[in-house]
Write an enzyme that holds these catalytic residues in place. Structure first.
Site, short mmCIF file in Angstrom:
data_model
loop_
_atom_site.label_atom_id
_atom_site.label_comp_id
_atom_site.label_asym_id
_atom_site.label_seq_id
_atom_site.Cartn_x
_atom_site.Cartn_y
_atom_site.Cartn_z
N CYS A 1 9.34 -2.09 -2.10
CA CYS A 1 9.10 -0.73 -1.62
C CYS A 1 9.85 -0.48 -0.31
O CYS A 1 9.83 -1.31 0.60
CB CYS A 1 7.61 -0.51 -1.41
N ARG B 1 7.32 11.61 -10.57
CA ARG B 1 6.33 11.00 -9.67
C ARG B 1 6.58 11.43 -8.22
O ARG B 1 5.68 11.44 -7.40
CB ARG B 1 6.40 9.48 -9.78
#
Length: 504
Positions: A333, A431
């Site tokens: 991430c 998303r």
């Protein structure tokens, strides 16, 4: 710095954010000793069993192993979800796939270990063989050949098997009442029969199926021998099961109206819904929660990712069943790098748990775990369960093919906000953006992790590490550990000291 109770410890940190490696648990008296220690030399009675690490996943669901596989396309689909549930944890099926794909994945998990089939497929005796075959071909939830025959009051009148259909091919327009096994030749058992008794009954009568009927002869369920064997031959006391004896099943859904389409498609196969969003305190996420709660009140709902105590309080006040904590801490991430936001994970878990515990809402720590010892630290900080990505990626059960590169066996692992996923799946773009034609800034990367073998071995090592961590802290349960284990902050040198060093 002296060790401190958890609340005092974090209060003394002020605005300093802490993560894995910064914090260690403080050892305490180990009484009784570990079962594998030479207790016979000192004690007349054997020690208690290994520490109990069972914990609430949601308000109503307890897992015997507090580990969850992440809703990522290189971590959790049906195979991983089945394996995790059988290990006492849970797998969350990701939604970066079509609705029907996600439905099929959820179905595979739910029917993998049927205890009793509560609503078995049945047909009326005046149906033709042809009509039954045509309906079976149309339905995607029917991949078997055993059907009950019932009257208008749902009373059992007959049984159809694959053998019956095979010999009926010469006349497809005849009624199924002509080919079925009649009621007087069917072996059944009373409603409420448990799997152990059902297995003994089928073994004694040499039957591969066992209908359950109530006092009035109405169908109350159906056991299939292969399902019962899988249930009893494994380790069912540790399986994550629903009330009917099937595996607990969870899916992720987006924080938009598209979530409702997925829930309606998967609803009969799922127990838990995870709202999957990188920004969990958005109005979109709250509205999605309200819609899900309204149309499917029976489902347990887990919040999307948050990391501030304010967000935790907002979700807890809304009545969510569990809160997922972690923004930007995962190994793939880059949210914190690209956006500048983020609260280091151990501090985030503590602060969110301090708010959520006022409403009895469990905390799921999501992201950042890289070592078995991290589990003891984050649960001491307040997490009830831990969601894992990197630690489970690379296992045999994770989606994706393994390959050999420079003599090393590896598997792909990638963030759900990475360019690689954006390029393959429109669901991934949505998303982060309402317009699928506008690719958002990537908040993740792609890479490879070593092939790790069976997820059972990986989870077993994690469980042993967590239990040993509790022993060192003198705790017999994870509940005690979360409530009273003391913490201490370490420096960079302390972290180096904890690793293997000064060796050739």
């Amino acid at each position: 710095m002296m060790s401190q109770e958890k609340h005092e410890f974090f209060e003394s940190m002020g605005h300093l954010g802490l993560t894995y490696g910064d914090v260690r648990t403080v050892p305490g008296p180990m009484d009784p000793p570990a079962p594998d220690m030479p207790w016979q030399e000192f004690f007349e009675q054997p020690p208690l069993p290994a520490p109990d690490i069972s914990s609430h996943l949601t308000k109503d669901i307890v897992l015997s192993v507090p580990l969850i596989s992440a809703a990522m396309d290189r971590v959790t689909e049906a195979k991983m979800a089945i394996a995790m549930a059988k290990l006492g944890g849970l797998g969350v099926i990701h939604y970066v796939m079509g609705v029907e794909e996600q439905k099929e994945a959820a179905r595979k998990v739910k029917v993998n270990l049927n205890g009793v089939i509560e609503e078995p497929v049945s047909f009326r005796p005046d149906r033709t063989v042809r009509s039954v075959l045509e309906e079976k071909a149309r339905r995607d939830d029917v991949d078997y050949w055993t059907f009950l025959v019932t009257d208008d009051e749902n009373r059992l009148t007959g049984l159809l098997t694959e053998r019956d259909f095979r010999f009926a091919k010469c006349d497809l327009d005849q009624l199924i009442s002509n080919i079925m096994t009649p009621l007087e030749d069917i072996t059944s058992a009373p409603a409420g029969t448990v799997p152990e008794d059902a297995y003994a009954f089928m073994a004694r009568h040499k039957k591969t199926m066992l209908p359950l009927v109530d006092r009035d002869g109405r169908v109350a369920g159906l056991y299939i021998l292969s399902d019962v064997e899988r249930l009893l031959e494994g380790n069912p006391e540790n399986y994550s099961l629903d009330k009917a004896g099937s595996l607990l099943t969870a899916i992720a859904v987006p924080s938009s109206r598209r979530a409702i389409e997925r829930i309606e498609a998967c609803r009969k196969y799922i127990d838990i819904v995870v709202i999957d969003s990188a920004h969990g305190d958005s109005s979109y996420a709250f509205k999605t929660y309200e819609m899900i709660r309204e149309i499917a009140p029976e489902l347990q709902i887990i919040s999307p990712n948050i990391s501030s105590h304010v967000s935790a309080r907002m979700w807890a006040q809304r009545g969510v069943d569990a809160i997922k904590v972690g923004q930007g801490g995962g190994s793939i991430c880059t949210t914190r790098v690209e956006t500048g936001i983020g609260i280091p994970q151990i501090t985030a878990v503590y602060q969110c748990a301090a708010q959520a515990e006022k409403y009895d809402v469990p905390i799921i720590a999501d992201g950042g775990v890289s070592k078995n010892g991290d589990l003891a630290v984050v649960t001491a900080a307040g997490a009830h369960t831990v969601m894992l990505g990197n630690m489970l990626a690379g296992t045999e059960e994770a989606p994706g093919k393994d390959e050999w590169v420079d003599g090393r066996r590896i598997k792909e692992y990638r963030g759900m906000g990475s360019d690689a996923v954006f390029s393959e799946r429109e669901e991934a773009v949505l998303r982060y953006s309402s317009d699928p034609s506008k690719k958002p800034i990537p908040e993740g990367v792609s890479g490879y992790v070593p092939y790790k073998g069976s997820v059972a071995r990986v989870v077993s090592d994690m469980v042993k590490g967590l239990q040993q961590g509790l022993r060192y802290c003198g705790k017999r349960t994870l509940v005690e550990h979360r409530a009273s284990t003391q913490l201490i902050m370490g420096t960079g040198n302390a972290l180096n000291e904890a690793r293997p060093h000064d060796l050739l």
